[in-house]
Design an enzyme around this catalytic site. Sequence first.
Site, PDB file in Angstrom:
ATOM      1  N   GLY A  46      16.023 -45.626 -32.819  1.00  0.00           N
ATOM      2  CA  GLY A  46      14.965 -45.260 -33.599  1.00  0.00           C
ATOM      3  C   GLY A  46      14.350 -43.761 -34.677  1.00  0.00           C
ATOM      4  O   GLY A  46      14.669 -43.680 -34.316  1.00  0.00           O
ATOM      5  N   GLN A  51      10.115 -37.588 -38.465  1.00  0.00           N
ATOM      6  CA  GLN A  51      10.967 -36.408 -37.596  1.00  0.00           C
ATOM      7  C   GLN A  51      11.790 -36.448 -38.304  1.00  0.00           C
ATOM      8  O   GLN A  51      12.355 -34.625 -38.438  1.00  0.00           O
ATOM      9  CB  GLN A  51      11.624 -37.355 -36.885  1.00  0.00           C
ATOM     10  N   CYS A  92      14.033 -39.366 -27.433  1.00  0.00           N
ATOM     11  CA  CYS A  92      12.792 -39.219 -28.271  1.00  0.00           C
ATOM     12  C   CYS A  92      14.177 -38.534 -28.972  1.00  0.00           C
ATOM     13  O   CYS A  92      14.387 -37.356 -28.551  1.00  0.00           O
ATOM     14  CB  CYS A  92      11.557 -38.735 -28.400  1.00  0.00           C
ATOM     15  N   LEU A  93      14.709 -38.679 -30.566  1.00  0.00           N
ATOM     16  CA  LEU A  93      15.898 -37.533 -31.322  1.00  0.00           C
ATOM     17  C   LEU A  93      14.766 -37.020 -31.533  1.00  0.00           C
ATOM     18  O   LEU A  93      15.284 -35.079 -30.725  1.00  0.00           O
ATOM     19  CB  LEU A  93      15.812 -38.210 -32.043  1.00  0.00           C
ATOM     20  N   HIS A 134       6.680 -46.970 -30.509  1.00  0.00           N
ATOM     21  CA  HIS A 134       7.053 -44.666 -30.333  1.00  0.00           C
ATOM     22  C   HIS A 134       7.630 -44.844 -32.059  1.00  0.00           C
ATOM     23  O   HIS A 134       6.291 -43.634 -32.233  1.00  0.00           O
ATOM     24  CB  HIS A 134       8.217 -45.651 -29.958  1.00  0.00           C
ATOM     25  N   GLU A 135       7.601 -45.963 -32.772  1.00  0.00           N
ATOM     26  CA  GLU A 135       8.239 -44.936 -34.104  1.00  0.00           C
ATOM     27  C   GLU A 135       6.909 -45.324 -34.382  1.00  0.00           C
ATOM     28  O   GLU A 135       6.451 -43.995 -35.612  1.00  0.00           O
ATOM     29  CB  GLU A 135       9.791 -46.007 -34.527  1.00  0.00           C
ATOM     30  N   HIS A 138       4.859 -42.355 -34.469  1.00  0.00           N
ATOM     31  CA  HIS A 138       5.423 -40.893 -35.046  1.00  0.00           C
ATOM     32  C   HIS A 138       4.583 -40.872 -36.629  1.00  0.00           C
ATOM     33  O   HIS A 138       4.236 -39.765 -36.753  1.00  0.00           O
ATOM     34  CB  HIS A 138       6.727 -41.030 -35.443  1.00  0.00           C
TER      35      HIS A 138
HETATM   36 NI    NI Z   1      10.380 -40.402 -31.281  1.00  0.00          NI
END
Ligand code: NI
Length: 171
Positions: A46, A51, A92-93, A134-135, A138
Amino acid sequence: MARLPILRYPDPRLHTVARPVAAVDERVRQLVDDMLETMYAADGVGLAATQLDVHERVIVMDISEQHDRPLVLINPEIVARSDETALAEEGCLSVPLVYDRVERPARVTVRALGRDGQPFELDAEGLTAVCVQHEMDHLVGKVFVEYLSPLKRERIRTKMLKKTRDEMRGK
Ligand code: NI
């Protein structure tokens, strides 16, 4: 399409609140395609526009093993959430190599626009529910480590700053 650099925690830009997309036009479709390419290249499930330092309400996901089931949510809104919660490990990236457990509603219903600009509703559970929540966090400037204890968060912050420093020195 293009791969874009992913902001790394604790970059303050990750705490920006995204604005809604006014129209799903060619520019937004290009953003979606770049986000998918960036997510797949980083082996993520995701990614939120936040991000990539783009502060508009766009997320992409793909939890399939073959990476062939992209899901695009533009202007997503949670319209229902279960009282029942579930504890799941998240990563998370923007916080590479850090995984920890977060408790969230087990099921959510999300309303969003797709890449074609058409509205749809998604009943999410399991990994999809974890990922979409989660996304969406962000998009309001929240990173999953903020659910962890202050001590854990401080350790992660230190670790990420060191990792970034080491990379800049070419280690
Ligand atoms: Ni994330």
